[in-house]
Design a protein around this motif. Structure first.
Motif, mmCIF file in Angstrom:
data_model
loop_
_atom_site.group_PDB
_atom_site.id
_atom_site.type_symbol
_atom_site.label_atom_id
_atom_site.label_comp_id
_atom_site.label_asym_id
_atom_site.label_seq_id
_atom_site.Cartn_x
_atom_site.Cartn_y
_atom_site.Cartn_z
ATOM 1 N N ARG A 43 0.764 -1.522 -0.042
ATOM 2 C CA ARG A 43 -0.055 -0.072 -0.063
ATOM 3 C C ARG A 43 0.824 1.372 0.160
ATOM 4 N NH1 ARG A 43 -2.641 -3.540 -0.668
ATOM 5 N NH2 ARG A 43 -4.469 -4.216 0.428
ATOM 6 N N VAL A 44 2.136 1.199 -0.652
ATOM 7 C CA VAL A 44 2.866 2.260 -0.569
ATOM 8 C C VAL A 44 2.718 2.811 -2.190
ATOM 9 C CG1 VAL A 44 5.170 3.218 -0.427
ATOM 10 C CG2 VAL A 44 4.336 1.779 1.259
ATOM 11 N N ARG A 45 2.583 3.910 -2.648
ATOM 12 C CA ARG A 45 2.597 4.378 -4.128
ATOM 13 C C ARG A 45 3.919 4.854 -4.519
ATOM 14 N NH1 ARG A 45 1.404 8.524 -7.378
ATOM 15 N NH2 ARG A 45 -0.096 8.329 -9.157
ATOM 16 N N PHE A 46 4.450 4.171 -5.352
ATOM 17 C CA PHE A 46 5.799 4.691 -5.709
ATOM 18 C C PHE A 46 5.515 4.884 -7.538
ATOM 19 C CE2 PHE A 46 10.250 3.214 -7.596
ATOM 20 C CZ PHE A 46 10.654 4.548 -7.561
ATOM 21 N N THR B 12 11.659 7.388 -13.047
ATOM 22 C CA THR B 12 10.768 7.998 -11.942
ATOM 23 C C THR B 12 10.359 9.486 -12.773
ATOM 24 O OG1 THR B 12 12.518 9.438 -11.200
ATOM 25 C CG2 THR B 12 11.910 7.445 -10.145
ATOM 26 N N PRO B 13 9.344 10.182 -12.222
ATOM 27 C CA PRO B 13 8.720 11.392 -12.968
ATOM 28 C C PRO B 13 9.861 12.337 -13.163
ATOM 29 C CG PRO B 13 7.359 10.697 -11.469
ATOM 30 C CD PRO B 13 8.209 9.889 -11.462
ATOM 31 N N ASP B 14 10.798 12.583 -12.395
ATOM 32 C CA ASP B 14 12.032 13.630 -12.432
ATOM 33 C C ASP B 14 13.386 13.019 -13.000
ATOM 34 O OD1 ASP B 14 12.399 12.405 -10.035
ATOM 35 O OD2 ASP B 14 12.435 14.280 -9.001
ATOM 36 N N ALA B 15 13.144 11.786 -13.455
ATOM 37 C CA ALA B 15 14.426 11.041 -13.652
ATOM 38 C C ALA B 15 15.524 10.830 -12.727
ATOM 39 C CB ALA B 15 15.047 11.348 -15.030
ATOM 40 N N LEU B 16 15.122 11.404 -11.592
ATOM 41 C CA LEU B 16 15.990 11.003 -10.425
ATOM 42 C C LEU B 16 15.614 9.662 -9.455
ATOM 43 C CD1 LEU B 16 16.503 14.627 -8.977
ATOM 44 C CD2 LEU B 16 18.365 13.299 -10.165
ATOM 45 N N PRO B 17 16.841 9.046 -8.693
ATOM 46 C CA PRO B 17 16.206 8.151 -8.280
ATOM 47 C C PRO B 17 15.535 8.230 -6.707
ATOM 48 C CG PRO B 17 18.527 8.301 -8.064
ATOM 49 C CD PRO B 17 18.296 9.430 -8.981
ATOM 50 N N VAL B 18 15.075 7.403 -6.156
ATOM 51 C CA VAL B 18 14.666 7.837 -4.711
ATOM 52 C C VAL B 18 15.531 6.931 -3.848
ATOM 53 C CG1 VAL B 18 12.693 7.262 -2.936
ATOM 54 C CG2 VAL B 18 12.035 7.773 -5.528
ATOM 55 N N ILE B 19 16.348 7.757 -2.824
ATOM 56 C CA ILE B 19 17.029 6.980 -1.891
ATOM 57 C C ILE B 19 16.431 7.568 -0.692
ATOM 58 C CG2 ILE B 19 19.663 6.517 -1.091
ATOM 59 C CD1 ILE B 19 20.392 7.609 -3.751
ATOM 60 N N SER B 20 15.469 6.554 0.167
ATOM 61 C CA SER B 20 14.649 7.630 1.059
ATOM 62 C C SER B 20 14.245 6.451 1.919
ATOM 63 C CB SER B 20 13.721 8.159 0.448
ATOM 64 O OG SER B 20 12.667 8.735 1.184
ATOM 65 N N PRO B 21 13.931 6.721 3.226
ATOM 66 C CA PRO B 21 13.136 5.679 4.041
ATOM 67 C C PRO B 21 11.704 6.066 3.768
ATOM 68 C CG PRO B 21 14.314 7.639 5.421
ATOM 69 C CD PRO B 21 14.523 7.921 4.077
ATOM 70 N N ILE B 22 11.048 4.929 3.697
ATOM 71 C CA ILE B 22 9.497 5.024 3.871
ATOM 72 C C ILE B 22 9.014 5.165 4.896
ATOM 73 C CG2 ILE B 22 7.568 3.626 2.803
ATOM 74 C CD1 ILE B 22 9.385 4.711 0.377
ATOM 75 N N ALA B 23 8.441 6.529 5.162
ATOM 76 C CA ALA B 23 7.957 6.924 6.629
ATOM 77 C C ALA B 23 6.818 6.052 6.993
ATOM 78 C CB ALA B 23 7.395 8.344 6.630
ATOM 79 N N ALA B 24 5.776 5.729 6.202
ATOM 80 C CA ALA B 24 4.791 4.919 6.733
ATOM 81 C C ALA B 24 5.172 3.585 7.283
ATOM 82 C CB ALA B 24 4.157 4.809 5.451
ATOM 83 N N ILE B 25 6.416 2.897 6.886
ATOM 84 C CA ILE B 25 6.552 1.653 7.492
ATOM 85 C C ILE B 25 8.201 1.894 7.997
ATOM 86 C CG2 ILE B 25 6.935 -0.727 7.103
ATOM 87 C CD1 ILE B 25 5.120 -0.494 4.497
#
Ligand SMILES: Cc1cc2nc3c(=O)[nH]c(=O)nc-3n(C[C@H](O)[C@H](O)[C@H](O)COP(=O)(O)OP(=O)(O)OC[C@H]3O[C@@H](n4cnc5c(N)ncnc54)[C@H](O)[C@@H]3O)c2cc1C
Length: 366
Positions: free
Chosen positions: A151-154, A296-309
């Motif tokens: 249930r995490v939208r990426f 991704t929409p801005d062609a940059l990666p995601v390097i991130s915690p997923i706050a919900a989990i």
């Protein structure tokens, strides 16, 4: 990318093996004033950040490429850029990680995670659960689907592309070339990768509609990606969107996402390259392959915690640059999980940027 280049530079010593890295330079060929302006503007925006490149006029480019039988309007030449060999580098990194204590399990599909008290407590594979306090989703083009089940939208879409290499031979062209309808890169084995520039295809699938709004700015950008209606739509529609940890997942159905090779496109790439550089007229094609690039929409990666989990992290969406960026992206991902990354460093790669509307597509996407 600058940090990654420093790591690549030392890769042989760090890994204790040859990753095939060489600083052979990259030339961005420009057919006309419009392309030249676009590349020059990119250079102006990248120079203050430390990128090193210079603009070449038509005569300077002719001096750099004496084997070319045509001229160009000009080019941007990043002389200190380089490349490495994926077939050498990936196993070299894996073996170095094993020596440092990593356990690598190839071919085990991950189905999901377990949580306890709201935090990650295990990663669940098709062969069972592995207890842990942190999980990094680094599933390439599969990351969005994996997170969707949690249930995490990426917002992430895929483009397929084909590539080919020529048989080894002693040829004089050293810098990588990109633009003007083709891409070439000299390999350490003496052959060349020769691609058609702009050969990327996005197969329209239900995900294209789910993430249409996130990617809307690409409709007016000259990114060169072609849209196609294909049987991929029906394959995707048939995939489960959610599954339990004790049920088979879509990853187990596919395992290796190996798209069909676009032979016509690759033939065209060789022809266009050969029209500019006759050395490719005689080139023998040694191997062709297809691949999936996640964007991704801005062609940059995601390097991130997923706050919900809490305990769940994402390192994905490398948008066609994940090999080059890999060493620095891996360093940042590791520091993030250990809590050692600076907030400023992680900021551009925040997961939340898609939801809070703060994405800023760079010059390549305008
Ligand atoms: C033809 C082509 C040319 C490219 N050229 C370049 C280039 O010149 N420079 C550059 O920097 N990049 C290039 N790229 C892009 C680069 O390959 C990617 O950006 C990079 O591989 C992404 O790394 P990743 O680790 O995020 O994903 P991947 O490399 O896709 O790795 C993800 C892995 O996770 C596995 N996986 C996914 N889901 C599961 C699951 N549920 N369970 C278990 N395993 C799972 C997948 O099987 C895969 O092995 C190119 C790509 C292609 C296809």
């Amino acid at each position: 990318m600058l940090e990654a280049m420093d790591i690549w530079e030392q890769s042989n010593e760090l890994l204790g093996a040859d990753a095939g890295f060489q600083r052979n330079g990259v030339v961005y060929l420009c057919d006309n004033e419009q392309e030249f302006t676009k590349h020059s503007e990119w250079l102006e925006s990248a120079e203050p950040l430390g990128a090193k490149a210079r603009v070449l006029n038509s005569a300077q480019l002719a001096d750099l490429l004496p084997m070319a039988v045509r001229s160009w309007h000009g080019a941007v030449y990043a002389e200190t850029d380089g490349c490495a060999e994926p077939q050498l580098a990936a196993p070299a990194f894996a073996k170095a990680a094993q020596r440092a204590g990593a356990i690598i399990s190839i071919g085990d599909a991950v189905r999901g995670i377990e949580t306890a008290g709201g935090r990650v407590s295990a990663v669940v594979t098709e062969k069972g659960a592995v207890k842990c306090s942190a999980v990094v989703v680094a599933g390439g083009a599969w990351s969005s689907q994996f997170l969707g089940n949690l249930r995490v939208r990426f917002p992430q879409l895929s483009v397929v592309t084909s590539a080919q290499c020529t048989a080894p031979g002693e040829q004089p062209l050293i810098p990588s070339l990109t633009g003007s309808g083709f891409i070439t890169r000299k390999r350490v084995d003496g052959g060349y990768n020769v691609l058609c520039h702009g050969g990327e295809i996005h197969d329209i699938t239900p995900a294209s509609f789910r993430f249409l709004w996130d990617f809307r700015h690409l409709a007016t950008s000259d990114n060169g990606v072609k849209l196609r209606v294909s049987r991929e739509f029906f394959r995707d529609i048939h995939w489960k969107r959610s599954w339990k940890n004790n049920e088979s997942s879509p990853f187990e159905e596919v395992r290796t996402w190996d798209p069909p090779i676009d032979e016509k496109n690759l033939d065209a790439g060789v022809l266009v390259a050969a029209a500019a550089l006759p050395m490719f007229k005689e080139a023998k094609i040694a191997h062709r392959w297809g691949g999936v690039i996640d964007v991704t929409p801005d062609a940059l990666p995601v390097i991130s915690p997923i706050a919900a989990i809490p305990g769940l992290f994402l390192s994905s969406g490398y948008s066609g640059h994940g090999f080059g960026l890999g060493p620095a992206a891996g360093r940042l991902t590791a520091d993030m999980v250990l809590g050692n990354a600076k907030a400023e460093e992680l900021k551009p790669y925040r997961f939340e940027r898609f939801a809070d509307g703060s994405i800023r597509p760079g010059p390549a996407l305008r």
